[in-house]
Design a protein around this motif. Structure first.
Motif, mmCIF file in Angstrom:
data_model
loop_
_atom_site.group_PDB
_atom_site.id
_atom_site.type_symbol
_atom_site.label_atom_id
_atom_site.label_comp_id
_atom_site.label_asym_id
_atom_site.label_seq_id
_atom_site.Cartn_x
_atom_site.Cartn_y
_atom_site.Cartn_z
ATOM 1 N N UNK A 75 24.124 1.888 -3.272
ATOM 2 C CA UNK A 75 22.729 1.441 -3.294
ATOM 3 C C UNK A 75 21.998 2.051 -4.481
ATOM 4 N N UNK A 76 21.284 1.201 -5.215
ATOM 5 C CA UNK A 76 20.339 1.653 -6.249
ATOM 6 C C UNK A 76 18.954 1.428 -5.645
ATOM 7 N N UNK A 77 18.328 2.519 -5.222
ATOM 8 C CA UNK A 77 17.079 2.451 -4.473
ATOM 9 C C UNK A 77 15.917 2.155 -5.404
ATOM 10 N N UNK A 78 15.063 1.259 -4.987
ATOM 11 C CA UNK A 78 13.846 0.923 -5.724
ATOM 12 C C UNK A 78 12.831 2.034 -5.474
ATOM 13 N N UNK A 79 12.137 2.452 -6.524
ATOM 14 C CA UNK A 79 11.095 3.463 -6.369
ATOM 15 C C UNK A 79 9.948 2.878 -5.542
ATOM 16 N N UNK A 80 9.394 3.656 -4.614
ATOM 17 C CA UNK A 80 8.331 3.136 -3.738
ATOM 18 C C UNK A 80 7.144 2.529 -4.486
ATOM 19 N N UNK A 114 -10.089 -15.493 -4.633
ATOM 20 C CA UNK A 114 -10.888 -15.693 -3.431
ATOM 21 C C UNK A 114 -10.217 -16.590 -2.397
ATOM 22 N N UNK A 115 -8.891 -16.748 -2.506
ATOM 23 C CA UNK A 115 -8.154 -17.312 -1.376
ATOM 24 C C UNK A 115 -8.369 -16.359 -0.211
ATOM 25 N N UNK A 116 -8.288 -16.851 1.014
ATOM 26 C CA UNK A 116 -8.585 -15.964 2.154
ATOM 27 C C UNK A 116 -7.557 -14.839 2.332
ATOM 28 N N UNK A 117 -8.057 -13.692 2.743
ATOM 29 C CA UNK A 117 -7.168 -12.580 3.105
ATOM 30 C C UNK A 117 -6.437 -12.930 4.388
ATOM 31 N N UNK A 118 -5.319 -12.249 4.625
ATOM 32 C CA UNK A 118 -4.516 -12.482 5.823
ATOM 33 C C UNK A 118 -3.655 -11.252 6.065
ATOM 34 N N UNK A 119 -3.235 -11.033 7.306
ATOM 35 C CA UNK A 119 -2.373 -9.880 7.592
ATOM 36 C C UNK A 119 -0.926 -10.166 7.165
ATOM 37 N N UNK A 120 -0.262 -9.118 6.721
ATOM 38 C CA UNK A 120 1.167 -9.166 6.375
ATOM 39 C C UNK A 120 1.863 -8.148 7.263
ATOM 40 N N UNK A 121 2.992 -8.552 7.831
ATOM 41 C CA UNK A 121 3.710 -7.660 8.754
ATOM 42 C C UNK A 121 5.178 -7.565 8.340
ATOM 43 N N UNK A 122 5.642 -6.341 8.115
ATOM 44 C CA UNK A 122 7.049 -6.064 7.813
ATOM 45 C C UNK A 122 7.719 -5.743 9.134
ATOM 46 N N UNK A 123 8.830 -6.429 9.428
ATOM 47 C CA UNK A 123 9.354 -6.369 10.795
ATOM 48 C C UNK A 123 10.719 -5.726 10.978
ATOM 49 N N UNK A 124 11.591 -5.774 9.966
ATOM 50 C CA UNK A 124 12.943 -5.238 10.159
ATOM 51 C C UNK A 124 13.638 -5.083 8.815
ATOM 52 N N UNK A 125 14.754 -4.359 8.838
ATOM 53 C CA UNK A 125 15.609 -4.267 7.657
ATOM 54 C C UNK A 125 16.652 -5.368 7.733
ATOM 55 N N UNK A 126 17.003 -5.910 6.570
ATOM 56 C CA UNK A 126 18.010 -6.954 6.512
ATOM 57 C C UNK A 126 18.673 -6.910 5.141
ATOM 58 N N UNK A 169 13.541 5.263 4.596
ATOM 59 C CA UNK A 169 14.807 4.588 4.917
ATOM 60 C C UNK A 169 15.843 4.801 3.809
ATOM 61 N N UNK A 170 15.440 5.404 2.693
ATOM 62 C CA UNK A 170 16.333 5.596 1.539
ATOM 63 C C UNK A 170 17.435 6.599 1.867
ATOM 64 N N UNK A 171 18.616 6.333 1.277
ATOM 65 C CA UNK A 171 19.715 7.276 1.387
ATOM 66 C C UNK A 171 20.751 6.855 2.404
ATOM 67 N N UNK A 172 21.972 7.327 2.194
ATOM 68 C CA UNK A 172 23.037 7.112 3.153
ATOM 69 C C UNK A 172 23.757 5.789 3.050
ATOM 70 N N UNK A 207 0.829 -1.214 0.000
ATOM 71 C CA UNK A 207 0.000 0.000 0.000
ATOM 72 C C UNK A 207 0.866 1.268 0.000
ATOM 73 N N UNK A 208 0.334 2.323 -0.589
ATOM 74 C CA UNK A 208 1.088 3.573 -0.745
ATOM 75 C C UNK A 208 1.590 4.128 0.581
ATOM 76 N N UNK A 209 0.781 4.061 1.642
ATOM 77 C CA UNK A 209 1.227 4.621 2.927
ATOM 78 C C UNK A 209 2.396 3.835 3.508
ATOM 79 N N UNK A 210 2.399 2.524 3.342
ATOM 80 C CA UNK A 210 3.534 1.714 3.793
ATOM 81 C C UNK A 210 4.743 1.961 2.899
ATOM 82 N N UNK A 211 4.497 2.102 1.594
ATOM 83 C CA UNK A 211 5.583 2.415 0.669
ATOM 84 C C UNK A 211 6.267 3.719 1.047
ATOM 85 N N UNK A 212 5.464 4.716 1.421
ATOM 86 C CA UNK A 212 6.039 5.992 1.850
ATOM 87 C C UNK A 212 6.892 5.800 3.101
#
Length: 179
Positions: free
Chosen positions: A28-33, A63-75, A21-24, A11-16
């Protein structure tokens, strides 16, 4: 020939939030959000007939069931020779089931099995000439990572052109997940 893969859009808000975290990080070739995603199954370059069969066969998984996805850390993938910076996706049985269903359906179309273990993630940057020490320093400085969660409403069949750094990715077809 299209280059195809299946995945979940970010989703756009998570992408933002991830884009902050971009930069520094040298090399690194950063992927566009707008190109952030979780790959479920890389398909590769296929002809039009196979592409149509892939699109039709994935319809069975609508129509497979929806489920939550959680992003947890950078690696990072690559260890001493880092090649990819990513946001980790917390493993879940539902995500693994959906990915396994993609694998089964695509093998029935005649595609060879995916040779790599499924490690769900969102690629943030591709690294070239970046030292492990630089990555360690970057991860230490960016250590605070508030988990990000969403519930995908669909999975998609993406196409891409051969490019450096990935993208742009186009949604060729979408398949709803059941609420």
């Amino acid at each position: 020939m299209p280059r195809l893969f299946t995945g979940l859009e970010i989703p756009a808000d998570l992408g933002f939030a991830l884009s902050l975290k971009r930069g520094g990080l040298i090399g690194a070739r950063w992927v566009d959000p707008e190109n952030y995603h979780i790959t479920l199954r890389f398909i590769g370059d296929v002809d039009g007939q196979i592409a149509n069969e892939v699109a039709d066969s994935l319809d069975r998984l609508s129509n497979s069931p929806q489920f939550p996805v959680r992003l947890t850390q950078l690696s990072v993938f690559g260890g001493d020779k880092p090649r990819t910076l990513y946001a980790s996706v917390e493993p879940s049985e539902a995500l693994s089931r959906l990915q396994a269903a993609h694998e089964r359906v695509l093998q029935l179309v005649g595609l060879p099995p995916e040779g790599r273990k499924f490690v769900p993630h969102v690629t943030l940057a591709r690294l070239r000439g970046t030292s492990a020490a630089d990555v360690a320093r970057f991860l230490a400085e960016a250590a605070r990572f508030e988990p990000l969660s969403f519930v995908p409403a669909r999975f998609v069949l993406f196409s891409s052109r051969d490019s450096v750094g990935g993208g742009p990715y186009l949604v060729e077809q979408s398949y709803p997940l059941a609420a």
